[in-house]
Design an enzyme around this catalytic site. Structure first.
Site, PDB file in Angstrom:
ATOM      1  N   ASP A  47      19.630 -25.508  81.078  1.00 30.50           N
ATOM      2  CA  ASP A  47      19.335 -26.565  82.053  1.00 30.50           C
ATOM      3  C   ASP A  47      17.906 -27.097  81.918  1.00 30.50           C
ATOM      4  OD1 ASP A  47      21.861 -25.716  83.118  1.00 30.50           O
ATOM      5  OD2 ASP A  47      20.813 -24.214  84.316  1.00 30.50           O
ATOM      6  N   GLU A 217      28.229 -32.104  87.743  1.00 26.86           N
ATOM      7  CA  GLU A 217      26.932 -31.564  88.145  1.00 26.86           C
ATOM      8  C   GLU A 217      25.871 -32.080  87.180  1.00 26.86           C
ATOM      9  OE1 GLU A 217      27.612 -27.363  87.919  1.00 26.86           O
ATOM     10  OE2 GLU A 217      27.475 -27.288  85.731  1.00 26.86           O
TER      11      GLU A 217
END
Length: 606
Positions: A47, A217
């Site tokens: 991420d 997401e």
């Protein structure tokens, strides 16, 4: 807050932290240094949130997959990484963990994808974290601040007024007018809202972006020219893809534009950031190339290109990564290219340890069978080696010889010199059978100086039978030039020669000599011998014998006068032959004119 652990060259964290440059070139005169992918290998990271701050460096704020794998629910311990050339990355150390969050979930964990922002001298670190054991319905966006980009962050609280369910993956975007916006969302729900001037509260209503196609997401918003871009992970079955949308406003409405990144290697998830640095656009993302485990991911980077109409070309995922955009610099990350190609040719000082050696202990269910250690698939199993020589300290190459009937196994390696206490990931691919001892796997670890190091191999992540462990060091390179004063204890005289005030005298006497022992010949071969002397004679000659002279004839060396017996301005040199190692002897024999010698110098070939 935890004290920052800035790893020295080279870092001792989990995977590898030594820098071997990986270069390729279009011509011999035009070398190009490439980052290799993944770019972060010292710990498992995912991420990635990339930002360029005023100091000219690019910073990565990723999440951290804990090893051994404990699943995404227990992710913790944010680190920051930085570079000034896109190739050499420095682990700036840990900045935050769940223990630092006073309002957080009592069980900890759940430190998922973060982001960062900068305003008026303060760096803001935004992170998602539940505030209750019922984690899915108690998400908060926490805020920590510092006056530095990569250390001394203190949790200030969390942003109020946001939904509690599926509120993950915060992203903060600064518009050209200095206004900041917060984006977040997961589970198919995407939100955006304007941040207030304090950067810790919202201003205006929260907007839900229902127009995004198959949103899952991982929101990231950036601007190029007058166009706003929103990237995100979709809900593609089996493995997410990265999509994007565009708008003329930071809060939409958004126009769907398509896919810019196909599913990544060995990971069901995708999450990335797009940033411009030194004239180029880059996509940072993660995959599980190293671990083959979707909960042990690693950050990658590749170039991103725009079409003339502003749309984005699909990013090509590469193993080479991106070219350097500046000169080489201090770094702590090894290129993944070198991990898989075993580029460890300097580690030639090897020590092998049989598994029935007295310094090898086992436990946790591991057993010995003959000279091998088995049952390392058992949870808690381990092999521990003590009394390991770390030389002068620093990097050592650990090699494990093994067999495995499993398709893939991993060990956690702990070593005395690992100051991060993260341990190291060691992959042991299957060999096709428990009796097929053809497996050989390497990784760099950190050891302390001296012979009191401990190495521990922890099992429980697949099976492997271990036959031997090898620890290899880089031999200490001898100094290129070594001076040997005549006052040294390794200098002896005879035949009438004498030591006087640090010099050798009476070398005019037939049969006189002095001998210097313990001469380091390095790898052996030719070395340059230099004699520093004084002489009142017009000319003197000495015969030189050296250990490496296989002819036995010696060497003749002429020494012109210096004008006085105390005038130590004479300096003559000649090539001699030495053996490898530090046990060479050099003998100078006189009787052919007078000379007083103050020291000799031996210079080795580099």
């Amino acid at each position: 807050m935890r004290k920052k652990l800035l790893s020295p060259f080279l870092s001792g964290t989990m995977l590898l932290s030594v820098l071997f440059g990986f270069t390729s070139s279009s011509s011999a005169d035009d070398p190009v240094t490439l980052s290799g992918n993944p770019i972060i290998t010292s710990i498992f990271t995912a991420d990635p949130s990339a930002h360029v701050w005023d100091d000219g460096r690019i910073y990565l704020y990723p999440s951290h997959d804990i090893f051994p794998s404990r699943g995404s629910d227990l992710m913790d311990k944010y680190h920051v990484f930085s570079s000034d050339n896109m190739v050499d990355w420095v682990d700036e150390g840990e900045i935050l963990r769940a223990d630092d969050v006073p309002w957080g979930r009592p069980e900890g964990g759940f430190m998922w994808a973060p982001d960062a922002a900068y305003k008026n001298g303060t760096y803001y670190f935004y992170f998602p974290h539940p505030s209750d054991s019922n984690w899915n319905n108690s998400w908060k966006i926490g805020v920590a601040t510092s006056n530095k980009p990569a250390e001394d962050f203190t949790v200030q609280g969390y942003i109020g007024g946001l939904p509690g369910s599926n509120l993950i993956d915060p992203n903060v975007f600064r518009d050209d007018d200095g206004t900041y916006y917060l984006y977040a969302g997961g589970g198919g729900v995407s939100y955006g809202v304007k941040l207030a001037a304090d950067m810790m509260s919202i201003e205006g209503p929260v907007k839900q972006f229902t127009e995004l196609e198959d949103f899952h997401e991982a929101t990231w918003v950036f601007k190029r020219g007058s166009l706003y871009y929103l990237t995100y992970a979709d809900g593609n079955p089996g493995a997410n893809r990265m999509r994007y949308a565009t708008s003329n406003s930071p809060l939409g409405p958004w126009t769907n534009r398509g896919i810019i990144l196909d599913p990544v290697y060995n990971s069901e998830t995708t999450h990335g950031s797009i940033v411009q640095y030194k004239g180029n656009w880059y996509l940072f993302y993660h995959n599980a190339q190293i671990s083959s485990n979707g909960t042990l991911r690693s950050v990658n980077v590749d170039r991103l290109y725009f079409n003339p109409d502003g749309t984005i070309q699909k990013v090509v995922q590469t193993s080479n990564g991106v070219p350097a955009v500046g000169p080489r610099s201090h770094a702590t990350e090894i290129k993944y290219y070198d991990i898989i190609n075993n580029n460890y040719s300097e580690y030639t000082q090897k020590t092998e340890f049989a598994m029935n050696a007295s310094n090898v202990t086992i436990g946790g269910g591991a057993t010995r069978s003959g000279g091998n250690i088995e049952n390392m698939h058992t949870q808690g199993s381990y092999i521990q080696l003590s009394g390991i020589n770390g030389g002068t300290g620093g990097k050592a190459l650990l090699t494990v010889l093994y067999s495995s009937g499993d398709s893939g196994t991993a060990f956690k390696v702990d070593a005395s010199g690992d100051t991060s206490a993260e341990g190291y990931f060691l992959s042991l691919p299957g060999t096709g059978g428990w009796g097929n001892y053809t497996g050989r796997t390497n990784r760099l670890i950190d050891l302390n100086s001296g012979t009191n190091n401990i190495i521990r191999l922890g099992g429980g992540m697949g099976g492997a039978n271990i036959s031997r462990v090898i620890v290899s060091l880089i031999p200490n390179a001898p100094p290129l030039e070594t001076e040997y004063p005549m006052s040294g204890s390794n200098v002896s005289v005879g035949g009438g020669a004498v030591k006087s005030s640090g010099s050798i005298e009476n070398m005019h006497i037939p049969g006189s000599y002095f001998e210097v022992t313990g001469i380091n010949g390095g790898a052996g071969g030719q070395a340059l011998l230099t004699i520093v002397y004084a002489s009142a004679d017009n000319q003197a000659t000495v015969k030189v014998n050296a250990s490496g002279d296989s002819s036995g004839n010696g060497y003749s060396l002429s020494m012109p006068g210096t004008g006085g017996w105390s005038t130590y301005t004479g300096r003559v040199s000649r090539l001699i032959d030495l053996n490898s190692g530090a046990n060479n002897v050099i003998r100078l024999s006189g009787g052919m004119g007078g000379t007083n010698v103050s020291r000799i110098i031996v210079t080795l070939n580099p």
